[in-house]
Design a protein around this motif. Structure first.
Motif, PDB file in Angstrom:
ATOM      1  N   VAL A  47       0.833  -1.198   0.000  1.00  0.00           N
ATOM      2  CA  VAL A  47       0.000   0.000   0.000  1.00  0.00           C
ATOM      3  C   VAL A  47       0.872   1.254   0.000  1.00  0.00           C
ATOM      4  O   VAL A  47       0.585   2.231  -0.716  1.00  0.00           O
TER       5      VAL A  47
ATOM      6  N   SER B 194       2.261   1.809  -3.481  1.00  0.00           N
ATOM      7  CA  SER B 194       1.281   2.401  -4.396  1.00  0.00           C
ATOM      8  C   SER B 194       1.082   3.886  -4.111  1.00  0.00           C
ATOM      9  O   SER B 194       0.764   4.666  -5.015  1.00  0.00           O
TER      10      SER B 194
ATOM     11  N   ARG C 111      -0.705  -1.882  -6.311  1.00  0.00           N
ATOM     12  CA  ARG C 111      -2.130  -1.946  -5.955  1.00  0.00           C
ATOM     13  C   ARG C 111      -2.664  -3.357  -6.144  1.00  0.00           C
ATOM     14  O   ARG C 111      -3.441  -3.856  -5.309  1.00  0.00           O
TER      15      ARG C 111
ATOM     16  N   ASN D 280      -8.008   0.608  -1.414  1.00  0.00           N
ATOM     17  CA  ASN D 280      -7.018   0.212  -2.413  1.00  0.00           C
ATOM     18  C   ASN D 280      -7.691  -0.146  -3.738  1.00  0.00           C
ATOM     19  O   ASN D 280      -7.214   0.218  -4.820  1.00  0.00           O
TER      20      ASN D 280
ATOM     21  N   GLU E 179      -5.141   5.680  -2.540  1.00  0.00           N
ATOM     22  CA  GLU E 179      -3.956   5.159  -1.852  1.00  0.00           C
ATOM     23  C   GLU E 179      -3.734   5.789  -0.472  1.00  0.00           C
ATOM     24  O   GLU E 179      -3.277   5.121   0.450  1.00  0.00           O
TER      25      GLU E 179
ATOM     26  N   ALA F 148      -6.059   4.111   1.857  1.00  0.00           N
ATOM     27  CA  ALA F 148      -5.633   2.716   2.004  1.00  0.00           C
ATOM     28  C   ALA F 148      -4.456   2.611   2.963  1.00  0.00           C
ATOM     29  O   ALA F 148      -4.409   1.726   3.831  1.00  0.00           O
TER      30      ALA F 148
END
Length: 337
Positions: A178, A181, A193, A241, A246, A249
């Motif tokens: 995560v 990303s 991702r 996500n 992002e 997430a």
């Protein structure tokens, strides 16, 4: 709340901070083999944590130092009984730091590839071993009436402890995906991702069994609340996500780490290391603590310096907040080997 209770909470916060920060740090190291397809992409992943990885380890040093000062008996029993796994973690952290610094010192493919192997293994092993160690701390180990660990190394490798290691490895790698990303652009961002999706599902399966086992064995109402927060946070992290959010997430993958580690400490309290031989031989926040004067002095020092450390580390993350990609690397690092 007495000072030894306060310091138990503060040490828990230090470990939570360490696993939150070093968690994605370890995850990035593991992903250099699982996610990157060439040397340039491995360099991009390493660069996402390049300015901060050593600062993240300060939390470990502080947690260890605080444990030594506030709960010397806990520190002595822990570091003598868990000597080999903790030594393995220490060696990995040393080699890992050297690998980060030395990898780019020479341009030969073999030189860089060997250090990349070192980054991978010295990220994977601590991520697993920390889970094993904390699972044993929470579940209890063989401590005698003299506060000494009397078991062997193999006694630390119970099914519960091994499951704990798999949980931290999966959770940290998911947290790292995560973070990757959030910090990268281009194809590597898309692959991060995608990796976060299956890593999150693997984490959910492993963590469900481990946290439920922990709750059934010695859970409390507070630990149950933390467990529910961890489950909900992981679900939200996966959803964010999937939607390409992002930032959210990463926030909720971090909250998953925070809640899961908090659950372990909530399950542990008021013990700091339960004894499986006799519950009256367990180390607790009372019988393992330093003198009241020592705890008072530590509290004053912590009140002065902790905000300064947090401000400095927060400023570091702000300065290096931008995304990076292969196009941002110097030409020498963009060769595909």
């Amino acid at each position: 709340m007495q000072l030894h209770d306060v310091w138990f909470v503060l040490i828990a916060v230090l470990w939570i901070g360490y696993f939150f920060l070093e968690g994605f740090d370890f995850g990035i190291g593991v992903l250099t083999k699982l996610l990157a397809r060439n040397t340039a992409e491995r360099r991009v992943l390493i660069n996402t944590i390049g300015p901060v990885w050593d600062g993240n380890e300060v939390w470990l040093l502080t947690a260890g130092g605080a444990t030594f000062a506030a709960f010397p008996d806990w520190y002595a029993t822990l570091f003598s009984g868990f000597y080999l796994p903790l030594l393995a973690i220490l060696v990995c952290l040393i080699v890992r730091g050297v690998a980060f610094e030395y990898r780019a010192k020479r341009t030969e493919e073999r030189w860089q590839r060997n250090w990349e192997h070192a980054v991978f293994w010295t990220s994977l092993l601590p991520a697993f071993l920390w889970g094993v160690a904390f699972a044993n701390i929470v579940h209890g180990v063989a401590i005698d009436e003299h506060k000494n660990y009397v078991g062997g190394v193999l006694d630390l490798l119970s099914p519960y402890a091994l499951l704990g290691g798999l949980v931290t490895l999966a959770l940290f790698t998911f947290h790292g995906a995560v973070f990757a990303s959030l910090k990268t652009v281009g194809e590597i961002r898309d692959r991060a991702r995608a990796a976060a999706r299956w890593l999150g599902l693997a984490t959910a399966v492993a963590a469900a069994g481990f946290l439920a086992w922990t709750q059934a064995h010695q859970g409390t109402g507070w630990s149950l609340a933390a467990l529910l927060v961890a489950v909900l946070a992981l679900a939200v992290a996966l959803a964010a996500n999937q939607l390409g959010r992002e930032g959210w997430a990463f926030t909720f993958s971090g909250l998953t780490v925070v809640a899961a580690v908090a659950m372990l400490f909530l399950s542990l309290f008021p013990d700091v290391m339960p004894s499986t031989l006799n519950s009256s031989w367990s180390l607790t926040v009372e019988n393992a603590a330093s003198s009241p004067y020592t705890l008072k002095l530590m509290t004053v020092i912590a009140a002065v310096f902790t905000p300064l450390v947090l401000l400095y580390q927060g400023w570091t993350y702000w300065v290096f907040r931008k995304r990076i990609g292969v196009q941002h690397l110097p030409a020498v690092h963009t060769t595909d080997h």
